[in-house]
Design an enzyme around this catalytic site. Structure first.
Site, mmCIF file in Angstrom:
data_model
loop_
_atom_site.group_PDB
_atom_site.id
_atom_site.type_symbol
_atom_site.label_atom_id
_atom_site.label_comp_id
_atom_site.label_asym_id
_atom_site.label_seq_id
_atom_site.Cartn_x
_atom_site.Cartn_y
_atom_site.Cartn_z
ATOM 1 N N GLU A 40 59.175 25.346 27.024
ATOM 2 C CA GLU A 40 58.825 26.403 27.976
ATOM 3 C C GLU A 40 58.170 27.554 27.227
ATOM 4 O O GLU A 40 58.541 27.877 26.092
ATOM 5 C CB GLU A 40 60.040 26.916 28.741
ATOM 6 C CG GLU A 40 60.986 27.762 27.909
ATOM 7 C CD GLU A 40 62.005 28.541 28.726
ATOM 8 O OE1 GLU A 40 61.744 29.724 29.013
ATOM 9 O OE2 GLU A 40 63.065 27.965 29.041
ATOM 10 N N LYS A 128 70.765 26.828 34.089
ATOM 11 C CA LYS A 128 70.687 27.478 32.786
ATOM 12 C C LYS A 128 71.877 28.426 32.658
ATOM 13 O O LYS A 128 71.926 29.458 33.317
ATOM 14 C CB LYS A 128 69.370 28.244 32.679
ATOM 15 C CG LYS A 128 69.243 29.145 31.461
ATOM 16 C CD LYS A 128 67.902 29.876 31.495
ATOM 17 C CE LYS A 128 67.809 30.943 30.434
ATOM 18 N NZ LYS A 128 66.491 31.625 30.467
#
Length: 215
Positions: A40, A128
């Protein structure tokens, strides 16, 4: 893409956030060369959307590439235009819903049981756990897994090689790693050192009972 399956297979999500766009791009490409499948680009880095777009062009359309720190609907739209295939958020802002509306699976930031319920209700692919170390590390992950045994948790924040192994052993689907993996590479630091860290993390997540199959 099936983000949950990819996380369960790869076990490692690299988080690139840098102050030098050219160095950040080199970092993304180097990690990809070293076999880190999930990367990411954090939108909080310098000129991150350009980095993301250039990385997408270099890696091609089939390589998983996400945008991190997606906070708002505008962030999600911008990340989608730049070529992000998935979104990562630190919490449950409007970026979650917009990314999903745009067809991007979301790794949604959670901390509490209430967050977990809300993220799953909104359709997050995985959760997350952030900031993992500050929340209590593996003990907190184990506690959360009690009421949510089927949830795909990805601890992020303070995850070094040892912690990566510990979180996976405690039932994490994958780990997200920023500075312990990237170091200063995205600011112009050593690419050779980055390669060594990438190999160490890849070895760590491939070793253990969790390597026998997806969680």
């Amino acid at each position: 893409m099936d983000l949950r399956a990819a996380l369960a297979s790869c076990r490692l999500l690299a988080i690139v956030r840098g102050g030098d766009p050219d160095a950040a791009l080199r970092t993304v490409l180097t990690l990809a060369e070293e076999g880190v499948e999930l990367i990411e680009v954090s939108l909080s880095g310098a000129d991150a959307l350009t980095v993301l777009a250039r990385a997408r062009k270099e890696l091609g359309p089939g390589r998983p590439l996400g945008a991190g720190t997606v906070l708002t609907a505008a962030d999600a739209h911008a990340a989608h235009r730049a070529g992000a295939g998935f979104a990562v958020t630190p919490g449950l802002g409007t970026g979650v819903d917009t990314a999903l509306d745009l067809g991007m699976p979301v790794l949604a930031g959670v901390l509490t049981p209430t967050d977990v319920i809300a993220a799953e209700a909104r359709g997050a692919a995985a959760l997350k756990l952030f900031p993992a170390a500050g929340a209590g590390g593996t003990a907190y992950l184990k506690a959360l897994r009690g009421p949510f045994p089927g949830a795909a948790f990805v601890p992020v924040g303070g995850v070094d090689v040892t912690a990566a192994r510990d979180y996976l052993a405690a039932g994490a689907t994958a780990v997200g790693v920023g500075s312990p993996l990237v170091g200063d590479a995205a600011d112009g630091g050593s690419i050779t050192d980055l390669r060594e860290r990438a190999r160490a993390f890849r070895a760590a997540v491939r070793t253990g009972a969790w390597a026998e199959g997806p969680a």
